[in-house]
Motif scaffolding. Structure first.
Motif, mmCIF file in Angstrom:
data_model
loop_
_atom_site.group_PDB
_atom_site.id
_atom_site.type_symbol
_atom_site.label_atom_id
_atom_site.label_comp_id
_atom_site.label_asym_id
_atom_site.label_seq_id
_atom_site.Cartn_x
_atom_site.Cartn_y
_atom_site.Cartn_z
ATOM 1 N N LYS A 298 0.834 -1.201 0.000
ATOM 2 C CA LYS A 298 0.000 0.000 0.000
ATOM 3 C C LYS A 298 0.872 1.257 0.000
ATOM 4 C CE LYS A 298 -1.915 1.644 3.696
ATOM 5 N NZ LYS A 298 -2.739 1.831 4.914
ATOM 6 N N ASP A 299 1.922 1.262 0.823
ATOM 7 C CA ASP A 299 2.800 2.433 0.891
ATOM 8 C C ASP A 299 3.594 2.617 -0.396
ATOM 9 O OD1 ASP A 299 1.829 2.711 3.410
ATOM 10 O OD2 ASP A 299 3.734 2.441 4.460
ATOM 11 N N ILE A 300 4.038 1.506 -0.987
ATOM 12 C CA ILE A 300 4.783 1.596 -2.246
ATOM 13 C C ILE A 300 3.881 2.131 -3.359
ATOM 14 C CG2 ILE A 300 5.809 0.212 -4.096
ATOM 15 C CD1 ILE A 300 7.793 0.644 -1.891
ATOM 16 N N GLN A 301 2.684 1.600 -3.439
ATOM 17 C CA GLN A 301 1.747 2.026 -4.499
ATOM 18 C C GLN A 301 1.373 3.500 -4.364
ATOM 19 O OE1 GLN A 301 -1.456 -0.782 -4.111
ATOM 20 N NE2 GLN A 301 -0.242 -2.485 -4.944
ATOM 21 N N LYS A 302 1.254 3.967 -3.138
ATOM 22 C CA LYS A 302 0.905 5.377 -2.910
ATOM 23 C C LYS A 302 2.140 6.276 -2.852
ATOM 24 C CE LYS A 302 -3.462 4.575 -0.481
ATOM 25 N NZ LYS A 302 -4.246 4.840 0.754
ATOM 26 N N GLU A 303 3.308 5.672 -3.076
ATOM 27 C CA GLU A 303 4.586 6.386 -3.045
ATOM 28 C C GLU A 303 4.810 7.093 -1.709
ATOM 29 O OE1 GLU A 303 4.714 8.902 -6.478
ATOM 30 O OE2 GLU A 303 5.030 7.226 -7.850
ATOM 31 N N LEU A 304 4.351 6.432 -0.638
ATOM 32 C CA LEU A 304 4.581 6.956 0.708
ATOM 33 C C LEU A 304 5.905 6.469 1.277
ATOM 34 C CD1 LEU A 304 1.000 6.397 2.188
ATOM 35 C CD2 LEU A 304 1.977 8.518 1.265
ATOM 36 N N ILE A 305 6.498 5.478 0.618
ATOM 37 C CA ILE A 305 7.758 4.906 1.085
ATOM 38 C C ILE A 305 8.523 4.399 -0.122
ATOM 39 C CG2 ILE A 305 6.920 2.535 1.384
ATOM 40 C CD1 ILE A 305 8.490 2.377 3.989
ATOM 41 N N THR A 306 9.834 4.411 -0.032
ATOM 42 C CA THR A 306 10.662 3.826 -1.088
ATOM 43 C C THR A 306 11.155 2.461 -0.643
ATOM 44 O OG1 THR A 306 12.721 4.758 -0.223
ATOM 45 C CG2 THR A 306 11.447 6.118 -1.794
ATOM 46 N N ARG A 307 11.548 1.661 -1.599
ATOM 47 C CA ARG A 307 12.096 0.350 -1.277
ATOM 48 C C ARG A 307 13.342 0.493 -0.411
ATOM 49 N NH1 ARG A 307 15.554 -3.678 -3.123
ATOM 50 N NH2 ARG A 307 14.620 -5.775 -3.213
ATOM 51 N N GLU A 308 14.146 1.527 -0.709
ATOM 52 C CA GLU A 308 15.387 1.751 0.040
ATOM 53 C C GLU A 308 15.104 2.094 1.501
ATOM 54 O OE1 GLU A 308 16.014 1.691 -4.082
ATOM 55 O OE2 GLU A 308 14.673 3.034 -2.954
ATOM 56 N N PHE A 309 14.082 2.932 1.725
ATOM 57 C CA PHE A 309 13.780 3.307 3.105
ATOM 58 C C PHE A 309 13.181 2.124 3.870
ATOM 59 C CE2 PHE A 309 11.062 5.421 6.389
ATOM 60 C CZ PHE A 309 12.107 5.916 7.149
ATOM 61 N N ALA A 310 12.341 1.347 3.196
ATOM 62 C CA ALA A 310 11.788 0.155 3.838
ATOM 63 C C ALA A 310 12.912 -0.793 4.256
ATOM 64 C CB ALA A 310 10.820 -0.549 2.893
ATOM 65 N N SER A 311 13.899 -0.936 3.389
ATOM 66 C CA SER A 311 15.045 -1.787 3.702
ATOM 67 C C SER A 311 15.822 -1.232 4.884
ATOM 68 C CB SER A 311 15.951 -1.913 2.481
ATOM 69 O OG SER A 311 17.033 -2.778 2.749
ATOM 70 N N GLU A 312 15.985 0.078 4.922
ATOM 71 C CA GLU A 312 16.700 0.698 6.037
ATOM 72 C C GLU A 312 15.955 0.485 7.351
ATOM 73 O OE1 GLU A 312 19.364 4.661 6.545
ATOM 74 O OE2 GLU A 312 17.282 5.006 5.930
ATOM 75 N N LEU A 313 14.633 0.560 7.318
ATOM 76 C CA LEU A 313 13.845 0.300 8.520
ATOM 77 C C LEU A 313 14.027 -1.148 8.990
ATOM 78 C CD1 LEU A 313 10.466 2.113 7.729
ATOM 79 C CD2 LEU A 313 12.215 2.820 9.368
ATOM 80 N N LEU A 314 14.048 -2.075 8.050
ATOM 81 C CA LEU A 314 14.285 -3.471 8.409
ATOM 82 C C LEU A 314 15.667 -3.644 9.036
ATOM 83 C CD1 LEU A 314 12.781 -5.226 5.264
ATOM 84 C CD2 LEU A 314 11.869 -5.372 7.589
ATOM 85 N N GLU A 315 16.662 -3.026 8.434
ATOM 86 C CA GLU A 315 18.022 -3.136 8.966
ATOM 87 C C GLU A 315 18.115 -2.547 10.364
ATOM 88 O OE1 GLU A 315 19.948 -2.959 4.475
ATOM 89 O OE2 GLU A 315 20.055 -1.203 5.792
ATOM 90 N N CYS A 316 17.418 -1.441 10.613
ATOM 91 C CA CYS A 316 17.380 -0.864 11.961
ATOM 92 C C CYS A 316 16.713 -1.833 12.937
ATOM 93 C CB CYS A 316 16.628 0.463 11.950
ATOM 94 S SG CYS A 316 17.538 1.830 11.185
ATOM 95 N N THR A 317 15.710 -2.553 12.470
ATOM 96 C CA THR A 317 15.033 -3.528 13.322
ATOM 97 C C THR A 317 15.949 -4.688 13.660
ATOM 98 O OG1 THR A 317 12.936 -2.942 12.275
ATOM 99 C CG2 THR A 317 12.986 -4.994 13.542
ATOM 100 N N TRP A 318 16.718 -5.157 12.694
ATOM 101 C CA TRP A 318 17.646 -6.271 12.982
ATOM 102 C C TRP A 318 18.667 -5.843 14.033
ATOM 103 C CZ3 TRP A 318 13.977 -8.321 10.986
ATOM 104 C CH2 TRP A 318 13.659 -8.438 9.640
ATOM 105 N N ILE A 319 19.127 -4.613 13.952
ATOM 106 C CA ILE A 319 20.073 -4.124 14.956
ATOM 107 C C ILE A 319 19.410 -4.088 16.328
ATOM 108 C CG2 ILE A 319 21.424 -2.109 15.706
ATOM 109 C CD1 ILE A 319 21.838 -1.491 12.695
ATOM 110 N N LYS A 320 18.156 -3.648 16.376
ATOM 111 C CA LYS A 320 17.435 -3.593 17.649
ATOM 112 C C LYS A 320 17.260 -5.001 18.227
ATOM 113 C CE LYS A 320 16.023 -0.429 19.351
ATOM 114 N NZ LYS A 320 16.658 0.545 20.287
ATOM 115 N N LEU A 321 17.021 -5.994 17.375
ATOM 116 C CA LEU A 321 16.906 -7.362 17.874
ATOM 117 C C LEU A 321 18.217 -7.814 18.519
ATOM 118 C CD1 LEU A 321 14.953 -9.185 15.008
ATOM 119 C CD2 LEU A 321 14.039 -8.321 17.161
ATOM 120 N N LEU A 322 19.330 -7.351 17.967
ATOM 121 C CA LEU A 322 20.637 -7.725 18.513
ATOM 122 C C LEU A 322 20.902 -7.067 19.865
ATOM 123 C CD1 LEU A 322 23.224 -9.367 17.847
ATOM 124 C CD2 LEU A 322 24.184 -7.257 16.904
#
Length: 803
Positions: A298-322
């Motif tokens: 939904k966010d990609i289709q509405k251009e509310l988020i980019t693939r790069e930013f979504a990836s960065e959010l995931l990477e931040c989450t993996w760090i938080k899990l650590l």
């Protein structure tokens, strides 16, 4: 190589990653102090209310912070990687081990003198009141002796609780925390308080309300902190980020999330607080690529988020899990070397209609985990015969990076077997990996889909040879059918094995029952129960029988050694007569020392069939011997039987984590030629160095196990040289091999270490140069240099296969 290639991540993520990796694990006493205060003040209250109030006080009073650059927020303790203490589980070990925590041969923790004094005071109040004491009090002396002898080990359950679960993130994201409060209120309004069951349910619903409102308040504390930091921030870009964090927290504290960023933040908050509430590990995140995908698209289709930013959010989450950490007594730590939290994320698999479920977010999660090269999350891929070929090749490219991820589980066997067990088709197709490699349906399964207790199979086998006497402890726990030297045939030995293994299978259940009862009565998890169906509608915690399904597995350690030992005796003693019965017994009792001992060991190692080489002689012998345990196990039911959940059965499991090392450390020499007190084989993998015919032969041997009966996980580790999959042709070979193993042979699981023996030896010698080297220990990954030397040696000794 000492220097790993530069990670292709943003400067922000690179800085956050480096910051966390530089932190030395330490101790935080905040949770211990809050819980002790509440238990002291409310000794008269039911335990379920005490625990809810204690969680509430902790979440309202603990230190919180937002570090520079963070996009996903939330901390478990007063600083990253500081392990909180859970005094209600076990504390006696703390005063004994506090001065040695930073001197451990692996998994060291740093503790201040102030924290030592605080913990000594806390431990003195809890003495005699903790789960560990209550659990032991429910065991007979016989069961205690079996634990003390280290034939059966369940102490980790009493010092660390349950978990091994994934909650219902689909529902959490759909209705939000306020939706749960409404549901709880509706059921509580129907409670008949004039009945004893009504009183108990009323307390449960009150505890649920307290816990969820405490989670909401905890999230809102981050909203206030984010706005406060934004007000002082001079960098306009960072100011906007902090304001967004504040808005995200405000939204998810009450309503269901409205976008991908909010959804991911709520998922992390729930994941975090579940591990503040309970000391249990293997709290897993389920099929993240499925429940987050609608928000992402939904966010990609509405251009509310980019693939790069979504990836960065995931990477931040993996760090938080650590940043989340746990400390365990050394006796338990040896069974979980490397400090794993087993926070498993599952991707791939099939939809409920049987279509390939791989989507763009599956690739994004895979790629982001590959770029980060961390031990968390523990990434699993669900394989099926129609899996996207490009995705499968992308998995191989991540495996090539050499940090042990992803692992593979096989839909082709797991789904049909779940359905045979009675799991509804829709649920079976939605299973996920939990912890290491074990499986469950998120939000519908009870605790401990695996890991109830560890059974040292080779100690049982040695007792078979000595008329029931355990040679390590000198005790006879169950009178045998005679001594090996008096057996006239292999059939005599096999009958003696049947006799012993039935007894030990029964004793694992008796120990598990005591542990389960103690956990249910003393440390119920309230928040976790809110997020598992059908706890709210039933008015029961998970441990009381609130979940929809309840299937449990213990872990059997050293099965390859069992098969090899039986095959050696059958072939070399009873069929060929190369070794007499007395010669074999004398050799193992002397640990194969002297010229005669060495000769006997040479024969055992070189002239007896070995599991892992596609040899029916040993493979089918192992299958039959293992089935003796499994058939006995099938008679028993969990403590939730007739209390609500479907199933309430036990099944086998080989996901033995690092238990093969401590199990070998209490095991004399064995008839397969293994020297005394050295590691046994891990999981369902062959004994190190004995699988000499390549990975295909290993796959064929493993596939002959009764895998449909080992639903607690059939863990298979493979080690490949980095050169083995360097070319595209080699990668395609591995893909073909995986398809054969899973689609044709119906293998259960496999995971890979792509690291050379030379690199491991160099890392052991100069650990400071290999800080980022990650290896697959068992069903999880760990930083190699944090492992104890005996665990490092076990990994180095594993057979390095070629394709």
């Amino acid at each position: 190589m000492p220097v790993l290639e530069k990670l292709l991540v943003s400067e922000r993520v690179s800085a956050l990653r480096e910051r966390v990796l530089c932190i030395k694990p330490s101790i935080c006493t905040e949770r211990a102090k809050f819980y002790t205060q509440v238990y002291r003040e409310h000794e008269d209250k039911p335990v379920i209310l005490k625990r809810a109030i204690a969680l509430e006080r902790t979440l309202k009073g603990m230190t919180i912070f937002i570090e520079d650059g963070e996009l996903i927020v939330g901390n478990q303790s007063s600083c990253h990687r500081a392990a909180p203490i859970f005094p209600e589980y076990a504390v006696d070990w703390l005063p004994k081990e506090m001065d040695e925590l930073d001197k451990r041969p692996g998994d060291a923790f740093f503790i201040t003198e102030k924290h030592k004094d605080e913990l000594a005071d806390i431990a003195s109040w809890w003495k005699g009141k903790v789960l560990y004491d209550k659990g032991l009090s429910l065991m007979s002396q016989e069961l205690r002796d079996l634990q003390d002898a280290a034939i059966i080990k369940a102490t980790g359950n009493l010092t660390s609780g349950d978990a091994h679960i994934a909650v219902d993130y689909y529902k959490i994201l759909a209705i939000g925390l306020t939706g749960y409060l409404k549901e709880i209120g509706q059921y509580q309004s129907q409670v008949k308080r004039y009945e004893s069951e009504g009183i108990r349910k009323d307390h449960f619903y009150t505890a649920l309300t307290i816990s969820i409102q405490a989670l909401q308040s905890f999230i809102l504390r981050y909203r206030e902190l984010a706005y406060e930091l934004a007000g002082r921030e001079t960098n306009q870009e960072r100011k906007k980020e902090l304001q967004t964090i504040g808005r995200n927290c405000e939204r998810v504290a009450g309503q269901a999330p409205g976008n991908f960023y909010e959804a991911l933040q709520l998922v992390y908050f729930v994941q975090l607080v579940l591990q503040i509430e309970s000391n249990g590990h293997s709290v897993s995140l389920g099929r993240m690529d499925q429940y987050l995908y609608p928000f992402y698209t939904k966010d990609i289709q509405k251009e509310l988020i980019t693939r790069e930013f979504a990836s960065e959010l995931l990477e931040c989450t993996w760090i938080k899990l650590l940043t989340i950490n746990k400390i365990r007594p050394w006796s338990h730590t040896r069974f979980s070397a490397g400090g794993p939290l087993y926070q498993n994320v599952t991707i791939g698999g099939q939809t409920e209609s049987g279509l390939d479920a791989v989507n763009e977010l599956s690739f994004l999660i895979l790629d982001s985990v590959g770029r980060m090269r961390l031990t968390q999350p523990n990434l699993s891929v669900r394989f099926h015969k129609n899996i996207d070929e490009a995705f499968l090749m992308a998995c191989i490219r991540v495996i090539e990076k050499g940090f042990g991820m992803p692992a593979f589980n096989n839909d082709e066997i797991v789904i049909p077997e779940l359905i045979k067990l009675g799991v509804e088709r829709e649920d079976a197709f939605n299973y996920s990996a939990i912890g290491c490699i074990e499986i469950a349906v998120p939000g519908k399964w009870g605790y401990r889909c695996t890991g109830m207790s560890f059974l040292n199979m080779m100690r049982v086998f040695l007792a078979t040879l000595y008329d029931g006497q355990d040679k390590y402890s000198g005790k006879t726990f169950y009178q045998g059918l005679g001594n090996f030297v008096d057996f006239n045939s292999f059939e005599d030995l096999y009958r003696a094995w049947q006799h012993q293994i039935k007894y030990y299978a029964r004793k694992t259940i008796e120990i598990d029952t005591a542990v389960d009862t103690a956990i249910e009565e003393n440390v119920p998890d309230i928040l976790c129960s809110a997020f598992v169906d059908n706890c709210i509608s039933k008015g029961k915690t998970i441990k009381e029988g609130g979940s929809k399904y309840d299937f449990v597995s213990g872990l059997q350690v050293g099965i390859a050694n069992l098969g090899n030992s039986m095959a050696a005796i059958k072939k070399l003693v009873f069929e060929e007569g190369r070794i007499t019965k007395k010669q074999l017994i004398d050799a193992i009792e002397s640990d194969f020392t002297g010229r005669e001992g060495e000769r006997i060991r040479y024969l055992l190692l070189n002239f007896a069939p070995k599991y892992g080489n596609d040899d029916d002689y040993v493979d089918l012998l192992l299958k039959d011997a293992y089935m003796e345990f499994i058939r006995e196990l099938e008679q028993y039911r969990t403590t939730r039987y007739n209390r609500g959940p479907f199933g309430c059965k036990y099944y086998a499991g080989t996901s033995s984590i690092s238990a093969n090392v401590p199990n070998g450390a209490v095991l004399p020499a064995t008839p397969d030629g293994r020297k005394a007190f050295t590691p046994v084989a891990e999981g369902s993998s062959p004994a190190s160095g004995t699988d000499i015919l390549g990975p295909t032969a290993v796959f064929k041997s493993v596939s002959k196990l009764p895998t449909n009966k080992i639903m607690g996980g059939v863990l298979l580790n493979q080690k490949l040289s980095p050169s083995a999959i360097r070319s595209e042709a080699d990668k395609q070979k591995l893909v073909s091999l995986l398809r054969t193993f899973f689609a044709d042979l119906k293998g259960w699981h496999v995971q890979y270490n792509i690291v050379s023996r030379e690199t491991l030896l160099a890392a052991k010698k100069e650990p400071e140069k290999y800080r980022d080297l990650i290896v697959r220990v068992a069903g999880y990954c760990a930083f190699f240099t944090t492992l104890s030397p005996d665990t490092q040696d076990d990994i180095i000794a594993r057979t390095e296969q070629t394709l």
